[in-house]
Write a protein that holds these residues in place. Structure first.
Motif, PDB file in Angstrom:
ATOM      1  N   ILE A  89       0.823  -1.206   0.000  1.00 56.71           N
ATOM      2  CA  ILE A  89       0.000   0.000   0.000  1.00 56.71           C
ATOM      3  C   ILE A  89       0.855   1.253   0.000  1.00 56.71           C
ATOM      4  CG2 ILE A  89      -1.921  -1.165   1.104  1.00 56.71           C
ATOM      5  CD1 ILE A  89      -1.235   0.267   3.696  1.00 56.71           C
ATOM      6  N   LEU A  90       2.179   1.072  -0.053  1.00 51.75           N
ATOM      7  CA  LEU A  90       3.119   2.180  -0.174  1.00 51.75           C
ATOM      8  C   LEU A  90       3.939   2.002  -1.446  1.00 51.75           C
ATOM      9  CD1 LEU A  90       4.428   2.417   3.502  1.00 51.75           C
ATOM     10  CD2 LEU A  90       2.890   4.024   2.361  1.00 51.75           C
ATOM     11  N   ALA A 110      -5.351   4.416  -0.265  1.00 54.18           N
ATOM     12  CA  ALA A 110      -5.359   4.685   1.177  1.00 54.18           C
ATOM     13  C   ALA A 110      -4.428   5.842   1.509  1.00 54.18           C
ATOM     14  CB  ALA A 110      -4.944   3.430   1.944  1.00 54.18           C
ATOM     15  N   LEU A 111      -3.290   5.882   0.851  1.00 55.99           N
ATOM     16  CA  LEU A 111      -2.335   6.966   1.066  1.00 55.99           C
ATOM     17  C   LEU A 111      -2.909   8.290   0.563  1.00 55.99           C
ATOM     18  CD1 LEU A 111       0.533   7.593   2.068  1.00 55.99           C
ATOM     19  CD2 LEU A 111       1.371   7.043  -0.220  1.00 55.99           C
ATOM     20  N   ALA A 112      -3.529   8.266  -0.608  1.00 60.14           N
ATOM     21  CA  ALA A 112      -4.117   9.486  -1.170  1.00 60.14           C
ATOM     22  C   ALA A 112      -5.213  10.036  -0.263  1.00 60.14           C
ATOM     23  CB  ALA A 112      -4.678   9.196  -2.559  1.00 60.14           C
ATOM     24  N   ARG A 113      -6.076   9.148   0.228  1.00 69.11           N
ATOM     25  CA  ARG A 113      -7.168   9.600   1.093  1.00 69.11           C
ATOM     26  C   ARG A 113      -6.634  10.156   2.411  1.00 69.11           C
ATOM     27  NH1 ARG A 113      -9.470   4.634  -0.764  1.00 69.11           N
ATOM     28  NH2 ARG A 113      -8.952   3.659   1.240  1.00 69.11           N
ATOM     29  N   MET A 114      -5.634   9.483   2.975  1.00 66.79           N
ATOM     30  CA  MET A 114      -5.093   9.939   4.250  1.00 66.79           C
ATOM     31  C   MET A 114      -4.442  11.310   4.116  1.00 66.79           C
ATOM     32  SD  MET A 114      -1.935   8.805   6.515  1.00 66.79           S
ATOM     33  CE  MET A 114      -1.094  10.005   5.489  1.00 66.79           C
ATOM     34  N   ILE A 115      -3.711  11.526   3.018  1.00 70.70           N
ATOM     35  CA  ILE A 115      -3.079  12.826   2.805  1.00 70.70           C
ATOM     36  C   ILE A 115      -4.143  13.914   2.709  1.00 70.70           C
ATOM     37  CG2 ILE A 115      -1.768  14.199   1.142  1.00 70.70           C
ATOM     38  CD1 ILE A 115      -0.167  11.623   0.540  1.00 70.70           C
ATOM     39  N   ALA A 116      -5.214  13.641   1.979  1.00 74.22           N
ATOM     40  CA  ALA A 116      -6.286  14.628   1.829  1.00 74.22           C
ATOM     41  C   ALA A 116      -6.938  14.957   3.166  1.00 74.22           C
ATOM     42  CB  ALA A 116      -7.327  14.111   0.841  1.00 74.22           C
ATOM     43  N   LEU A 175       5.569  10.075  12.298  1.00 70.54           N
ATOM     44  CA  LEU A 175       5.141   8.962  11.458  1.00 70.54           C
ATOM     45  C   LEU A 175       4.134   9.445  10.413  1.00 70.54           C
ATOM     46  CD1 LEU A 175       4.993   5.975  10.752  1.00 70.54           C
ATOM     47  CD2 LEU A 175       3.510   5.632  12.745  1.00 70.54           C
ATOM     48  N   LEU A 176       3.179  10.267  10.843  1.00 61.97           N
ATOM     49  CA  LEU A 176       2.216  10.837   9.898  1.00 61.97           C
ATOM     50  C   LEU A 176       2.934  11.666   8.835  1.00 61.97           C
ATOM     51  CD1 LEU A 176      -0.691  11.577   8.994  1.00 61.97           C
ATOM     52  CD2 LEU A 176      -0.584  13.480  10.633  1.00 61.97           C
ATOM     53  N   PHE A 177       3.871  12.493   9.264  1.00 55.00           N
ATOM     54  CA  PHE A 177       4.604  13.337   8.318  1.00 55.00           C
ATOM     55  C   PHE A 177       5.355  12.503   7.294  1.00 55.00           C
ATOM     56  CE2 PHE A 177       8.709  15.466   7.323  1.00 55.00           C
ATOM     57  CZ  PHE A 177       8.204  16.443   6.479  1.00 55.00           C
ATOM     58  N   GLU A 178       5.996  11.430   7.738  1.00 52.96           N
ATOM     59  CA  GLU A 178       6.744  10.585   6.808  1.00 52.96           C
ATOM     60  C   GLU A 178       5.811   9.972   5.766  1.00 52.96           C
ATOM     61  OE1 GLU A 178       9.946  10.328   6.534  1.00 52.96           O
ATOM     62  OE2 GLU A 178      10.443  11.491   8.323  1.00 52.96           O
ATOM     63  N   LEU A 179       4.623   9.579   6.175  1.00 54.96           N
ATOM     64  CA  LEU A 179       3.655   9.024   5.227  1.00 54.96           C
ATOM     65  C   LEU A 179       3.195  10.082   4.224  1.00 54.96           C
ATOM     66  CD1 LEU A 179       1.509   6.850   7.663  1.00 54.96           C
ATOM     67  CD2 LEU A 179       2.881   5.992   5.749  1.00 54.96           C
ATOM     68  N   VAL A 180       2.882  11.270   4.714  1.00 52.88           N
ATOM     69  CA  VAL A 180       2.466  12.356   3.821  1.00 52.88           C
ATOM     70  C   VAL A 180       3.582  12.683   2.833  1.00 52.88           C
ATOM     71  CG1 VAL A 180       1.863  14.809   3.725  1.00 52.88           C
ATOM     72  CG2 VAL A 180       0.796  13.329   5.443  1.00 52.88           C
ATOM     73  N   LYS A 181       4.797  12.740   3.325  1.00 55.20           N
ATOM     74  CA  LYS A 181       5.952  13.049   2.481  1.00 55.20           C
ATOM     75  C   LYS A 181       6.128  11.993   1.386  1.00 55.20           C
ATOM     76  CE  LYS A 181      10.929  14.048   3.023  1.00 55.20           C
ATOM     77  NZ  LYS A 181      11.564  12.870   2.401  1.00 55.20           N
ATOM     78  N   ILE A 182       6.016  10.733   1.751  1.00 58.58           N
ATOM     79  CA  ILE A 182       6.139   9.650   0.769  1.00 58.58           C
ATOM     80  C   ILE A 182       5.104   9.820  -0.342  1.00 58.58           C
ATOM     81  CG2 ILE A 182       5.682   7.182   0.420  1.00 58.58           C
ATOM     82  CD1 ILE A 182       7.058   6.719   3.157  1.00 58.58           C
TER      83      ILE A 182
END
Length: 218
Positions: free
Chosen positions: A12-13, A115-121, A68-75
């Protein structure tokens, strides 16, 4: 007791990220939990319990839950920006081809990692001010890529003098909206959705719709 039986912790990444197996597993689980419950409703213990680890294990990888949230958004944002840049480069010098490939890439990356796109939004607002400034700067780089292509097409008389800001905003919105409804089992394939939205984008900037081209593997 681990609670991972109903969840996946890989795939998912983006594969291109240089993550160790343990770091990828942590990030993937956090992403799933943030998506299911919302960032603020998930504790560090929730994440480590889901991984069958001690609460302190997370700090070998990040300094805090917010990091951890920031690293996911950055990715996610850097993957999106880089795919758009690659799409423009691959499309050649014609702004019409560039718009098509840009939008195909934009939609595809959102469908590849929904999932990554939705979380960033939803959760970029949960970052601290410095982290949010970085995230918005990366997003602005992607938007600038699209803006420059539209403006180039306008100068060449290929696109109408439409409101560029609104065009970029509308095109941006279709990617995240697609991530909200599309699944691999949907009647339309990933590539069909990306190509159709690319045609919509061409109409939006008033370029004549083009015949679909075969999808290019990422």
């Amino acid at each position: 007791m681990a609670i991972t039986t109903s969840r996946t912790t890989g795939g998912i990444l983006p594969d291109g990220q240089q993550l160790t197996a343990s770091r990828r597993r942590l990030f993937s689980m956090a992403l799933q939990l943030f998506g299911e419950r919302g960032y603020h409703a998930v504790s560090v213990r929730d994440i480590t319990d889901a991984l069958d680890q001690q609460p302190g294990a997370i700090y070998a990888h990040v300094s805090s839950k917010q990091q951890l949230l920031f690293e996911l958004v950055k990715i996610g944002l850097e993957e999106h920006r880089d795919r758009l840049r690659a799409a423009v480069h691959a499309a050649g010098s014609d702004p019409v081809d560039q718009i098509r490939e840009l939008v195909r890439a934009h939609v595809a990356v959102n469908l590849d990692y929904p999932a990554l796109a939705r979380m960033i939004a939803q959760e970029t607002r949960s970052l601290d001010s410095e982290q949010r400034e970085f995230a918005l700067a990366v997003r602005a780089e992607a938007e600038r890529t699209l803006t420059e292509v539209i403006e180039a097409g306008q100068r060449l008389g290929l696109f109408s003098e439409t409101d560029t800001f609104l065009a970029v905003t509308a095109i941006g919105a279709i990617g995240i909206r697609a991530a909200e409804w599309w699944t691999p089992g949907a009647p339309r394939t990933r590539d069909e959705v990306a190509e159709t939205y690319a045609q919509f984008a061409l109409r939006l900037v008033c370029a004549a719709p083009q015949a679909p081209t075969p999808p290019v593997s990422d």
